[in-house]
Design a protein around this motif. Structure first.
Motif, PDB file in Angstrom:
ATOM      1  N   ALA A 182       1.329  -3.260 -10.296  1.00 46.80           N
ATOM      2  CA  ALA A 182       0.480  -2.361  -9.516  1.00 46.80           C
ATOM      3  C   ALA A 182      -0.337  -1.464 -10.439  1.00 46.80           C
ATOM      4  N   GLU A 183      -1.476  -1.030  -9.948  1.00 47.42           N
ATOM      5  CA  GLU A 183      -2.322  -0.096 -10.708  1.00 47.42           C
ATOM      6  C   GLU A 183      -1.532   1.187 -10.972  1.00 47.42           C
ATOM      7  N   GLU A 184      -1.684   1.741 -12.177  1.00 44.74           N
ATOM      8  CA  GLU A 184      -0.824   2.842 -12.619  1.00 44.74           C
ATOM      9  C   GLU A 184      -0.891   4.056 -11.697  1.00 44.74           C
ATOM     10  N   ASN A 185      -2.075   4.412 -11.221  1.00 43.90           N
ATOM     11  CA  ASN A 185      -2.193   5.587 -10.364  1.00 43.90           C
ATOM     12  C   ASN A 185      -1.472   5.384  -9.039  1.00 43.90           C
ATOM     13  N   LEU A 186      -1.536   4.164  -8.489  1.00 46.71           N
ATOM     14  CA  LEU A 186      -0.824   3.872  -7.250  1.00 46.71           C
ATOM     15  C   LEU A 186       0.681   3.948  -7.488  1.00 46.71           C
TER      16      LEU A 186
ATOM     17  N   TYR B  38       5.749   6.937  -6.643  1.00 46.03           N
ATOM     18  CA  TYR B  38       6.919   7.592  -7.230  1.00 46.03           C
ATOM     19  C   TYR B  38       6.959   9.073  -6.860  1.00 46.03           C
ATOM     20  N   GLU B  39       5.842   9.751  -7.038  1.00 49.40           N
ATOM     21  CA  GLU B  39       5.817  11.191  -6.775  1.00 49.40           C
ATOM     22  C   GLU B  39       6.050  11.494  -5.294  1.00 49.40           C
ATOM     23  N   TYR B  40       5.473  10.662  -4.426  1.00 47.77           N
ATOM     24  CA  TYR B  40       5.693  10.873  -2.991  1.00 47.77           C
ATOM     25  C   TYR B  40       7.173  10.691  -2.653  1.00 47.77           C
ATOM     26  N   ALA B  41       7.780   9.639  -3.205  1.00 45.38           N
ATOM     27  CA  ALA B  41       9.190   9.379  -2.929  1.00 45.38           C
ATOM     28  C   ALA B  41      10.078  10.547  -3.377  1.00 45.38           C
ATOM     29  N   CYS B  42       9.800  11.068  -4.552  1.00 43.07           N
ATOM     30  CA  CYS B  42      10.602  12.183  -5.073  1.00 43.07           C
ATOM     31  C   CYS B  42      10.558  13.391  -4.140  1.00 43.07           C
ATOM     32  N   SER B  43       9.342  13.772  -3.744  1.00 46.42           N
ATOM     33  CA  SER B  43       9.208  14.976  -2.907  1.00 46.42           C
ATOM     34  C   SER B  43       9.731  14.713  -1.490  1.00 46.42           C
ATOM     35  N   PHE B  44       9.424  13.554  -0.930  1.00 53.88           N
ATOM     36  CA  PHE B  44       9.809  13.239   0.449  1.00 53.88           C
ATOM     37  C   PHE B  44      11.323  13.140   0.580  1.00 53.88           C
TER      38      PHE B  44
ATOM     39  N   THR C  57       0.838  -1.197   0.000  1.00 53.87           N
ATOM     40  CA  THR C  57       0.000   0.000   0.000  1.00 53.87           C
ATOM     41  C   THR C  57       0.878   1.254   0.000  1.00 53.87           C
ATOM     42  N   LEU C  58       0.261   2.391  -0.311  1.00 56.27           N
ATOM     43  CA  LEU C  58       0.983   3.660  -0.252  1.00 56.27           C
ATOM     44  C   LEU C  58       1.492   3.907   1.162  1.00 56.27           C
ATOM     45  N   GLU C  59       0.695   3.525   2.151  1.00 59.94           N
ATOM     46  CA  GLU C  59       1.100   3.730   3.546  1.00 59.94           C
ATOM     47  C   GLU C  59       2.339   2.901   3.895  1.00 59.94           C
ATOM     48  N   MET C  60       2.414   1.679   3.384  1.00 55.80           N
ATOM     49  CA  MET C  60       3.610   0.853   3.608  1.00 55.80           C
ATOM     50  C   MET C  60       4.837   1.512   2.985  1.00 55.80           C
ATOM     51  N   TRP C  61       4.660   2.029   1.778  1.00 52.98           N
ATOM     52  CA  TRP C  61       5.764   2.684   1.067  1.00 52.98           C
ATOM     53  C   TRP C  61       6.216   3.933   1.811  1.00 52.98           C
ATOM     54  N   GLN C  62       5.272   4.706   2.303  1.00 46.48           N
ATOM     55  CA  GLN C  62       5.620   5.900   3.070  1.00 46.48           C
ATOM     56  C   GLN C  62       6.388   5.529   4.340  1.00 46.48           C
ATOM     57  N   ALA C  63       5.970   4.442   4.993  1.00 44.11           N
ATOM     58  CA  ALA C  63       6.665   3.987   6.199  1.00 44.11           C
ATOM     59  C   ALA C  63       8.090   3.532   5.867  1.00 44.11           C
ATOM     60  N   ASP C  64       8.260   2.857   4.725  1.00 41.01           N
ATOM     61  CA  ASP C  64       9.595   2.418   4.320  1.00 41.01           C
ATOM     62  C   ASP C  64      10.515   3.612   4.091  1.00 41.01           C
ATOM     63  N   LEU C  65      10.016   4.628   3.418  1.00 37.62           N
ATOM     64  CA  LEU C  65      10.832   5.808   3.150  1.00 37.62           C
ATOM     65  C   LEU C  65      11.160   6.554   4.434  1.00 37.62           C
ATOM     66  N   ALA C  66      10.194   6.635   5.332  1.00 40.87           N
ATOM     67  CA  ALA C  66      10.421   7.310   6.612  1.00 40.87           C
ATOM     68  C   ALA C  66      11.512   6.604   7.414  1.00 40.87           C
ATOM     69  N   TYR C  67      11.528   5.283   7.338  1.00 39.96           N
ATOM     70  CA  TYR C  67      12.575   4.531   8.044  1.00 39.96           C
ATOM     71  C   TYR C  67      13.915   4.665   7.332  1.00 39.96           C
ATOM     72  N   ALA C  68      13.896   4.653   6.012  1.00 37.21           N
ATOM     73  CA  ALA C  68      15.139   4.718   5.238  1.00 37.21           C
ATOM     74  C   ALA C  68      15.949   5.966   5.560  1.00 37.21           C
TER      75      ALA C  68
END
Length: 222
Positions: A201-205, A210-216, A161-172
């Motif tokens: 994965a669905e294209e919008n997800l 990708y966009e969240y990772a770039c900005s974060f 999920t997007l939330e899992m990805w956000q958590a991974d980046l926050a930890y990284a």
């Protein structure tokens, strides 16, 4: 004059579910034959004063200690003293003996296939480490004098999920690393995922991740 080189080690102890690179299961006799061929190629090229040297794969650390030492000894004269010398590594292989070996031959940068910090996703894609292994391994690497460390992370994994990805980046960003490589999962024809009928994965997800990772990551100095 050749200033950069990539050496491909095509062996893995375990094949990841997403992988369709040129690779095969590790076999000692086959690895010895590969070493004979790669030795001739490197000698013929007469590589000297390389600004960057990258050993990838496959998994270079899937080689036996002796085989890896033979490769590193062969390459040692090729790299400039001020050059960047990178090797890909599996976290579960990086014990003190192996780290002493690679640093003694001048490797000064490691690239680690972390891929995720979600243990259920790591198991799903066929990685042998777990989240709790990452920080102790990074600390061990620093203790051996390698401070330039890159990790790979994958987004668009099955059931991620997007939330899992956000958590991974926050930890990284809390880890003692200098670089992060991000990869969108693609379902390659000869991968285990393709054979299992896993869909991308669905294209919008994918785009949101990708966009969240770039900005974060940019906001946090990457």
């Amino acid at each position: 004059m050749i200033q950069s080189a990539y050496i491909h080690v095509p062996f893995c102890k375990q094949i990841c579910a997403y992988c369709d690179f040129f690779r095969c299961g590790y076999n000692s006799l086959l690895a010895n034959k590969w070493l004979e061929v790669i030795t001739k190629e490197i000698v013929d090229l007469q590589l000297t004063n390389l600004k960057t040297l990258y050993i990838g794969g496959g998994t270079p650390t899937a080689l036996s200690y002796h085989q890896l030492e033979c490769l590193l000894k062969l390459l040692q004269p090729s790299i400039d003293a001020e050059g960047e010398y990178t090797m890909e590594a599996n976290l579960s292989h990086l014990n003190d003996d192996l780290l002493k070996l690679i640093t003694s031959y001048g490797v000064n940068r490691l690239s680690l296939g972390v891929q995720s910090f979600q243990n259920h996703l790591l198991e799903r894609i066929g990685r042998t480490h777990r989240k709790e292994d990452v920080l102790p391994t990074l600390e061990r690497i620093h203790q051996h004098g390698i401070d330039n460390i890159s990790i790979d992370l994958i987004y668009g994994l099955p059931n991620q999920t997007l939330e899992m990805w956000q958590a991974d980046l926050a930890y990284a960003i809390t880890l003692p690393i200098t670089h992060i490589s991000l990869y969108a999962l693609t379902i390659e024809p000869n991968s285990r995922f393709a054979k299992e009928g896993v869909e991308a994965a669905e294209e919008n997800l994918d785009a949101d991740m990708y966009e969240y990772a770039c900005s974060f990551l940019q906001a946090h100095g990457f």
